[in-house]
Design an enzyme around this catalytic site. Structure first.
Site, PDB file in Angstrom:
ATOM      1  CG  ASP A  63      30.190  -5.008  40.286  1.00 37.44           C
ATOM      2  OD1 ASP A  63      31.133  -4.220  40.495  1.00 37.44           O
ATOM      3  OD2 ASP A  63      30.236  -6.214  40.558  1.00 37.44           O
ATOM      4  CG  ASN A 121      36.453  -5.282  51.186  1.00 38.75           C
ATOM      5  OD1 ASN A 121      35.848  -4.784  52.127  1.00 38.75           O
ATOM      6  ND2 ASN A 121      35.877  -6.148  50.362  1.00 38.75           N
ATOM      7  CG  ASP A 171      31.135  -6.535  56.145  1.00 39.08           C
ATOM      8  OD1 ASP A 171      31.263  -6.909  54.961  1.00 39.08           O
ATOM      9  OD2 ASP A 171      31.471  -7.227  57.124  1.00 39.08           O
ATOM     10  CD  GLU A 216      32.294  -6.817  44.290  1.00 37.49           C
ATOM     11  OE1 GLU A 216      33.222  -6.732  43.474  1.00 37.49           O
ATOM     12  OE2 GLU A 216      32.222  -7.723  45.154  1.00 37.49           O
TER      13      GLU A 216
END
Length: 380
Positions: free
Chosen positions: A241, A249, A258, A294
């Site tokens: 993770d 973000n 991204d 993620e």
């Protein structure tokens, strides 16, 4: 060696087509024998026999050249243009010696042109039509000069010539249209195959990162479980993770997020290729993928004891070694991971739960670390 191959469909089709052509030649032997016996074909029985032998030898030569694979080097491996050309010449020779029963010559032309439907383009069809019509006209001139056509039959021969030219032209246009339809269908078939392959890829891959998706990873885990049950082989799984991904973000936008996901995926994938513990016949690219968001999942075949943790620590160091370039600048990224080894009798869902608990512990203890799941949960 079998006459019709079973391991090469294209070659098998060409051989069958050649055999069809040979049968077509032989079908005309009976009508021509009848024409000789009726006095309409001036070749005589001896000339007819030579003609039949020549047709047999020529077809046998074509069959051998095609079946041996020799003609693969040519743009037209069936040699269809050459074969139709020879058939037209044969029809003209027979037409020269025919005093009546001109239908044999016409049908020979029709049969020859029919085989062009398999491969001829419009240009090839029209070219052969011109050759056939000019050849027929020259044949008639030779017959006239040799007085093989009396004055009363000249107008009928001209009518035959006009009808032959019209019908061959019609066959050329129709045949080329069918050829275009065939090419169009072939293009659509290729496009459909490409689309199906793309759909198959999307069904097992994550579109953003190009990694295998959750569905594929679960299939890999089921395969590993079956192998463990059947052969008593160890394996492990690890949930990775990315740390503080939400912060990336929120701070830089989802576009940068991204980019970070793609960069993270590429670096992990690159370092998996050189890891000795991934594989032994397994494709390392199929054992790593995006689990969701993620989170990433890594399947470690044959891994036992400390080897799985050593692999993941190696990946963690590779991620920490260099910041990731993005449109917002270089970003330092870390990950936390939870590793679970397979314990006899447990399900994949139980393994994932243990790995997830280990991951939660790694997050709680400061992130950027690897934790191994306790086997106590699996035995309880």
């Amino acid at each position: 060696m079998a006459l019709i191959p079973t391991d090469d469909p294209a070659l098998a089709t060409r051989v069958k087509r050649q055999l069809m052509g040979f049968v077509s030649y032989m079908m005309f032997v009976g009508p021509m024998f009848y024409a000789v016996s009726s006095g309409w074909l001036r070749l005589g029985y001896g000339g007819l026999a030579w003609l039949v032998v020549a047709a047999f030898v020529v077809n046998l030569g074509f069959l051998f050249a095609i079946r041996s694979g020799y003609t693969r080097r040519f743009a037209d491996p069936s040699l269809m243009v050459l074969q139709v050309g020879i058939a037209c010449v044969t029809a003209l020779v027979i037409g020269y010696y025919l005093d009546q029963a001109r239908i044999i010559t016409v049908m020979l032309f029709f049969t020859a042109f029919f085989f062009g439907i398999f491969s001829f383009s419009r240009r090839q069809y029209l070219g052969l039509t011109i050759v056939a019509v000019v050849g027929y006209a020259l044949m008639l001139l030779l017959k006239l000069s040799a007085n093989h056509i009396d004055a009363n039959a000249q107008h009928l021969e001209l009518l035959h010539f006009m009808m032959l030219a019209i019908v061959l032209l019609w066959m050329s246009l129709l045949g080329s249209y069918i050829a275009q339809l065939r090419e169009s269908l072939a293009r659509k078939k290729d496009a459909l195959a490409t689309a199906l392959e793309r759909l198959k890829e999307l069904s097992s891959h994550d579109e953003l990162t190009g990694l295998h998706n959750r569905r594929h990873l679960m299939e890999v885990l089921d395969q590993q479980l079956e192998r463990a049950l059947r052969h008593d082989e160890p394996f492990a799984l690890c949930i990775l993770d990315m740390d503080h991904f939400k912060r990336i973000n929120d701070t830089h936008g989802h576009g940068v997020g991204d980019e970070a996901l793609r960069g993270f995926s590429e670096r992990i994938r690159a370092h998996l290729r050189g890891m000795d513990t991934i594989g032994r016949g397994d494709n390392s690219q199929s054992t790593f993928g995006r689990y969701g968001g993620e989170e990433f999942l890594l399947v470690l075949p044959y891994a036992e004891d400390a080897s799985a943790r050593a692999c993941v620590e190696r990946l963690r160091n590779a991620i920490n070694a260099t910041p990731f370039p993005t449109s917002a600048g270089a970003l330092a990224i870390t990950f936390s991971a939870g590793v679970a080894h397979y314990c006899k009798g447990e399900t994949i869902a139980a393994m994932l739960d243990r790995a997830d608990a280990a991951l939660y512990r790694a997050k709680a203890e400061g992130r950027d670390r690897v934790e191994v799941a306790s086997t106590a949960l699996a035995s309880s």
